[in-house]
Design a protein around this motif. Structure first.
Motif, PDB file in Angstrom:
ATOM      1  N   ASP A 111       2.588  -4.981  12.640  1.00 53.69           N
ATOM      2  CA  ASP A 111       2.847  -4.183  11.440  1.00 53.69           C
ATOM      3  C   ASP A 111       3.705  -2.967  11.843  1.00 53.69           C
ATOM      4  O   ASP A 111       4.137  -2.845  12.997  1.00 53.69           O
TER       5      ASP A 111
ATOM      6  N   ASP B 166       8.182  -6.607   3.866  1.00 54.97           N
ATOM      7  CA  ASP B 166       7.152  -6.012   3.007  1.00 54.97           C
ATOM      8  C   ASP B 166       7.836  -4.950   2.138  1.00 54.97           C
ATOM      9  O   ASP B 166       9.011  -4.636   2.343  1.00 54.97           O
TER      10      ASP B 166
ATOM     11  N   TRP C 292       2.625 -13.725   0.234  1.00 53.34           N
ATOM     12  CA  TRP C 292       1.169 -13.558   0.184  1.00 53.34           C
ATOM     13  C   TRP C 292       0.832 -12.606  -0.937  1.00 53.34           C
ATOM     14  O   TRP C 292       1.715 -11.915  -1.466  1.00 53.34           O
TER      15      TRP C 292
ATOM     16  N   ASP D 270      -2.257  -6.580  -1.151  1.00 53.04           N
ATOM     17  CA  ASP D 270      -3.393  -5.797  -0.645  1.00 53.04           C
ATOM     18  C   ASP D 270      -4.679  -6.057  -1.417  1.00 53.04           C
ATOM     19  O   ASP D 270      -5.084  -5.261  -2.269  1.00 53.04           O
TER      20      ASP D 270
ATOM     21  N   PHE E 217      -7.871  -7.157   2.746  1.00 54.06           N
ATOM     22  CA  PHE E 217      -7.064  -6.113   3.388  1.00 54.06           C
ATOM     23  C   PHE E 217      -7.827  -4.795   3.497  1.00 54.06           C
ATOM     24  O   PHE E 217      -7.986  -4.222   4.573  1.00 54.06           O
TER      25      PHE E 217
ATOM     26  N   HIS F 275      -5.600 -10.703   7.894  1.00 52.04           N
ATOM     27  CA  HIS F 275      -4.918  -9.400   7.947  1.00 52.04           C
ATOM     28  C   HIS F 275      -5.892  -8.308   7.526  1.00 52.04           C
ATOM     29  O   HIS F 275      -6.855  -8.573   6.793  1.00 52.04           O
TER      30      HIS F 275
ATOM     31  N   TRP G  18       8.682 -10.350   8.901  1.00 50.50           N
ATOM     32  CA  TRP G  18       7.868 -10.087   7.712  1.00 50.50           C
ATOM     33  C   TRP G  18       8.582  -9.007   6.907  1.00 50.50           C
ATOM     34  O   TRP G  18       8.837  -7.921   7.400  1.00 50.50           O
TER      35      TRP G  18
ATOM     36  N   ARG H 135       6.673 -10.019   0.361  1.00 50.35           N
ATOM     37  CA  ARG H 135       5.649  -9.615  -0.592  1.00 50.35           C
ATOM     38  C   ARG H 135       6.190  -9.711  -2.018  1.00 50.35           C
ATOM     39  O   ARG H 135       5.508 -10.135  -2.930  1.00 50.35           O
TER      40      ARG H 135
ATOM     41  N   MET I  35       0.852  -1.180   0.000  1.00 48.59           N
ATOM     42  CA  MET I  35       0.000   0.000   0.000  1.00 48.59           C
ATOM     43  C   MET I  35       0.882   1.222   0.000  1.00 48.59           C
ATOM     44  O   MET I  35       1.897   1.256   0.657  1.00 48.59           O
TER      45      MET I  35
ATOM     46  N   ILE J 198       7.291  -6.785  11.420  1.00 45.42           N
ATOM     47  CA  ILE J 198       7.642  -6.340  10.065  1.00 45.42           C
ATOM     48  C   ILE J 198       8.981  -5.601  10.084  1.00 45.42           C
ATOM     49  O   ILE J 198       9.274  -4.852  11.023  1.00 45.42           O
TER      50      ILE J 198
HETATM   51  C1  NOJ Z   1       1.647  -2.973   2.674  1.00 45.79           C
HETATM   52  C2  NOJ Z   1       1.311  -4.405   2.920  1.00 45.79           C
HETATM   53  O1  NOJ Z   1       0.886  -5.014   1.743  1.00 45.79           O
HETATM   54  C3  NOJ Z   1       0.287  -4.501   4.021  1.00 45.79           C
HETATM   55  O2  NOJ Z   1      -0.009  -5.847   4.264  1.00 45.79           O
HETATM   56  C4  NOJ Z   1       0.802  -3.810   5.264  1.00 45.79           C
HETATM   57  O3  NOJ Z   1      -0.183  -3.858   6.253  1.00 45.79           O
HETATM   58  C5  NOJ Z   1       1.149  -2.363   4.948  1.00 45.79           C
HETATM   59  N1  NOJ Z   1       2.103  -2.326   3.879  1.00 45.79           N
HETATM   60  C6  NOJ Z   1       1.732  -1.636   6.152  1.00 45.79           C
HETATM   61  O4  NOJ Z   1       2.926  -2.168   6.523  1.00 45.79           O
END
Ligand code: NOJ
Length: 965
Positions: free
Chosen positions: A441, A554, A628, A631, A664, A689, A552, A615, A1, A478
């Motif tokens: 997160d 991302d 995964w 979003d 999401f 999530h 995690w 991601r 995101m 994360i």
């Molecule tokens: C983008 C990720 O795809 C999402 O899963 C996450 O919650 C947000 N970044 C914030 O870290």
């Protein structure tokens, strides 16, 4: 995101935006204008135009590439030589070295380079420091084996062609035609894959940018330079390219590579994730009902992505399988630059003389990448399993994860404090809802500085981790690749001091915008960066971390809010002076790899399997952990879209995949949330999530009947963990997907080739069709054979190839057991998988029509690498002539005996035989080795199968035994 780029440069504006978005639920839709269409990507347009010219010219298309036979040499399975590309009417040529390798595994590889660039005999514009060569290191990231050359391949050559026989018993053949250059790959007498059959090979050779002056000066004006360009070529995007306000300086000029790959007689192709469309890929080039653009692979943070689209997403696996009745082949396009793939299906005209034999379809694909080599692997099958296995031999099989990682994960953006985490943990226990992992997160950090904890909200991470550990639960936090550019943050100071960041085209540290505001990016292509990254995860360095904390990763595409297409400029420079353009699609994997290495070495002597979710990914990421699908949205069509995506990932070697359960963005209705949990229980990676703006939705908040139904879906997952873990084991040794599409299990059954709304779990014969539509009371389920199938829950029987209606009220997931399988389960509900480790098994025997069944079970300690030294149980179960036998199929190693001792009290508490014959009705006991166990016979209701129960047979799961019924 990400936040839209025009706002993102203003940090305060960002905050305002976040605050506003809490007040309104904005309309959700992808921002098309942020991402290029093929027409807006210079090389994509050029390669498509090239294809159009070829089509328009028809048989008079003059392919400018030919192998010069006198350059050819054959040695040890390698055919090497030079392709000459004719570049003008004077017959001037460019030399393109080609190597065709025939591998012991039966795969073949074709690599085409460009001599001038290879030798560094080119000039770079703008004083660029970029490397002059075409990027040739994708292999060092993606490939881990399978490159041994064939010792048995043979070559025969005449003036026009070279013919190589290779593969087991010489069953494969490659016919390399010299003029024009092309290769036909054959299995037996049949051509299965053709390279350059349509003459679309295109290697944009290096040329200097030559400017000549316009002949006349217009009254006092500056002289305008014009370019010398060969006729017909579109040079407008050769030297620089602008999009969305940024300009790519392209110091090496045009350098794309393209090739057509045709699968004659094949009407289905699968793979090339990540896209949100169906499993069986659609045609592109705007034929009716199909996509307009090619499938794009350019890892990107696509905000609010839409489903059913060839648009790029977060990861890229340039591997494709083509399938027709009883034959599967595949190709792997090893290139890390931006890549597009056109897919066209062409039916050969029906021949009226063919007396009822239908016309055949050829799938014609066209691949092109912005830079790098032509580097293609060809796999000739013949089964889907052979192709996936061969691809995995090269890029590695999926990691065997810790067992907790395949249980349920509870995540949201964000759990607000350490007390919040502990509260959710307690409530899950109180409501008897199993879960293994809770996630943090970005908000847990102190102002988005990774490796720190917000001192106000997370004052006691150690206490939080300790509470979780009491139920053998874990925490995942994360850590993203952008490092906040601020004062008094030792991580950014070290990054800069050690010179480990990505640089811009001028050689300065690149600065962009992400969650923390102004940021720099760690360059994990650099071995020194990996060493440094490892040091940051030591327990002594990452204060507050512990051995039940996992990571995690991302935003590793990388996502850059103010960058072109929300990523880095292509002319940025990485370690070794490779341009970002060359390595973009591998970037995410290098970060994932660094974190994986870091978790491996947190403490000397601690030998636990890392868990890192990513991601962004590329071929090979499967070795490092789960991914995964990013979003998604809390909508029914997003729920439906997830399975085709996960199935495609599985056949492309990355089976440890899942989608955000619940969606999401947005707030799911309770029915949707419930159905999503029922479906998610069949994702290999199973995590709930939600976006920061959504309402809390932990399963116990849903209220009855929803909480109860969700809890049962979760317990179903936990009870089937032995099945899932065994499927992961199989995937980790031969690449077979964990959830398997119909074409994979039934390669002869054409009806199932495009089926992607139901699938099998491992080799258990469990066939599931999750409900993905609102208000459904039943689903139409396709049975692919004449075996008997039973409803998992009430043993209702189904027989007959074809579509059957299966009841699916809200509290039920349509799940069938195919006759002929033995399914190991654990039926005692617990708080986490760790607490189930020594629980007894239930073995379910589902009799086939013939009265037989087989199955298997793999067990190990679920967290260490001891299984590599034999510390595991691997059993086969066979039921025949009334006897159930458990046999060892493992290989004894150094740690086998020690491990078996720890498992000696783990037994089987019951055996259920579904479809039990009526004669068993009179039995009161059965023989278990030298002792006996008592039994019960249950006559089924009218349309339900009778079943037979063996109670407490007193057998250990790790030993040989026989039960005679
Ligand atoms: C983008 C990720 O795809 C999402 O899963 C996450 O919650 C947000 N970044 C914030 O870290």
């Amino acid at each position: 995101m990400h936040v839209s780029s025009n706002l993102s440069v203003q940090r305060t504006a960002c905050l305002v935006l976040v605050a506003l978005s809490c007040l309104f639920t904005p309309a959700i839709s992808v921002k098309y204008e942020n991402f290029k269409t093929c027409d807006q990507a210079g090389f994509c347009k050029r390669n498509r135009q090239y294809a159009d010219r070829a089509v328009a010219a028809g048989s008079s298309w003059d392919v400018p590439y030919q192998i010069s036979p006198d350059t050819l040499s054959w040695k040890n399975g390698l055919l090497q030589g030079t392709i000459l590309k004719t570049i003008n009417e004077d017959g001037e040529t460019v030399r393109l070295p080609i190597t065709i390798s025939f591998l012991e595994s039966g795969s073949a590889r074709v690599v085409i380079d460009e001599e001038k660039r290879q030798k560094g005999e080119i000039g770079l514009r703008h004083n660029s420091k970029a490397k002059k060569q075409r990027y040739n290191e994708a292999e060092s990231w993606a490939i881990v084996g399978g490159l041994a050359p064939s010792t048995t391949a043979t070559e025969e050559r005449d003036a026009k062609k070279s013919v190589v026989k290779y593969g087991k018993d010489g069953q494969f053949e490659a016919v390399i035609t010299f003029t024009p250059f092309g290769i036909d790959f054959k299995r037996g007498a049949i051509t299965e894959v053709k390279l350059n059959d349509r003459g679309l090979l295109n290697v944009e050779h290096w040329r200097p940018k030559t400017d000549k002056l316009e002949p006349e000066k217009k009254g006092g004006e500056e002289e305008t330079p014009v370019l010398e360009v060969p006729a017909q070529e579109d040079e407008s995007t050769w030297w620089d390219e602008s999009f969305g306000g940024s300009t790519d300086s392209k110091p090496r000029g045009p350098e794309s590579v393209g090739l057509d790959i045709t699968f004659p007689g094949y009407s289905h192709v699968y793979g090339i994730p990540e896209h949100s469309g169906p499993l069986s890929l659609k045609e592109t080039r705007a034929t009716e009902g199909n996509y307009q653009d090619p499938y794009r692979l350019y890892n990107a943070d696509v905000f609010e992505y839409i489903i059913d689209s060839p648009m790029t997403l977060y990861g890229a696996i340039p591997f494709m399988q083509a399938h027709r009745k009883d034959s599967t082949v595949g190709v792997f396009w090893l290139n890390a630059a931006e890549t597009w793939i056109d897919v066209i299906k062409e039916k050969e005209a029906h021949n009226p003389l063919s007396l009822g034999i239908g016309s055949k379809t050829d799938t014609k694909t066209h691949w092109f990448s912005e830079s790098g080599l032509v580097d293609v692997f060809v796999f000739l099958g013949p089964t889907p399993k052979d192709v996936t296995k061969a691809y995995g031999e090269l890029t590695g099989y999926t990691q065997l994860p810790q067992e907790f990682a395949i249980a349920y994960h509870q995540c949201r953006w964000n759990y607000n404090t350490d007390e919040d985490v502990k509260d959710v943990d307690r409530k899950m226990s109180k409501h008897q809802i199993p879960y293994d992992v809770i996630w943090l997160d970005i908000e847990y950090t102190h102002e988005k500085e990774y490796f720190t904890w917000d001192p106000l909200n997370f004052p006691n991470p150690t206490g939080m981790l300790a509470q979780l550990d009491q139920s053998e639960r874990k925490l995942v936090a994360i850590i993203d690749p952008h490092i906040k550019n601020t004062n008094n943050y030792h991580i950014v100071d070290e990054l800069k001091k050690k010179g480990l960041a990505v640089h811009n085209k001028d050689g300065n540290i690149y600065e962009g915008w992400c969650w923390p505001g102004s940021s720099h990016w760690i360059d994990c292509f650099n071995p020194a960066a990996i060493t440094w990254w490892k040091s940051l995860f030591q327990y002594s360095a990452f204060k507050g971390s512990a051995d039940n904390l996992f990571i995690w990763n991302d935003m590793n595409e990388p996502s850059v809010f103010n960058g072109p297409e929300t990523t880095m400029p292509k002319d940025n420079l990485h370690y070794g002076d490779w341009e970002h353009r060359d390595v973009h699609n591998i970037n995410g994997m290098t970060f994932h790899n660094a974190t994986y290495q870091a978790l491996l070495s947190r403490k000397k002597g601690e030998h636990k399997r890392p868990f890192v979710l990513t991601r962004s990914f590329y071929s090979g990421s499967q070795r490092l952990g789960a991914m995964w699908t990013g979003d998604n949205e809390a909508k029914w069509d997003h729920l439906a879209a997830a399975f085709p995506m996960i199935l495609n990932l599985g056949i492309a070697g990355y089976p440890f995949a899942g989608a955000d359960v619940g969606g999401f963005f947005g707030n799911p209705e309770k029915e949707l949330l419930t159905r999503w949990y029922q479906a998610g229980a069949f994702y290999p990676f199973f995590r709930g999530h939600a976006h920061i703006d959504t309402r809390r939705r932990e399963p116990y908040l849903a209220g009855e009947p929803y909480t109860g139904i969700i809890s049962r879906a979760l317990r179903l997952r936990y009870s089937l963990l032995p099945v899932w873990y065994t499927a992961f084991h199989i995937a980790s040794v031969d690449g077979t997907p964990i959830i398997r599409p119909h074409f994979f299990e039934y390669p002869s059954d054409e009806t199932g080739f495009a089926t992607d709304d139901q699938f099998f779990i491992g080799s258990t014969g469990l066939l599931v069709h999750p409900v993905v539509t609102e208000g459904a009371e039943s689903v139409e389920m396709y049975i692919p054979d004449t075996e008997v199938y039973y409803d998992y829950f009430d043993y209702k029987g189904y027989e007959g190839k074809g579509v059957h209606t299966i009841e699916a009220p809200l509290d039920k997931t349509p799940l069938l057991m195919q006759g002929g399988h033995i399914i190991p389960r654990k039926d005692r509900p617990r708080r986490s998988s760790g607490l189930m480790k020594f629980d007894p098994y239930t073995i379910v025997i589902v009799l086939s029509i013939a009265g037989t069944a087989t199955g298997e079970l793999y067990v190990d300690d679920g967290d260490s690498f001891d299984y590599e030294s034999g510390a595991y149980i691997h059993r086969s179960f066979d039921f025949e002539n009334g006897v159930l036998e458990s046999k060892n199929i493992g290989v004894k190693g150094k740690l086998t005996d020690k491990y078996l001792k720890t498992m000696k009290n783990v037994g089987v508490e019951k055996i259920i035989v579904v479809g039990a014959p009526l004669e068993w009705k009179e039995k009161t006991t059965v023989k278990v080795g030298k002792t006996e166990a008592s039994v019960e016979y249950h006559a089924g209701e009218p349309d339900k199968a009778p079943w037979f129960l063996v109670k407490k047979p007193k057998i250990a799961i790790g030993e040989d035994w026989k039960i005679e019924i």
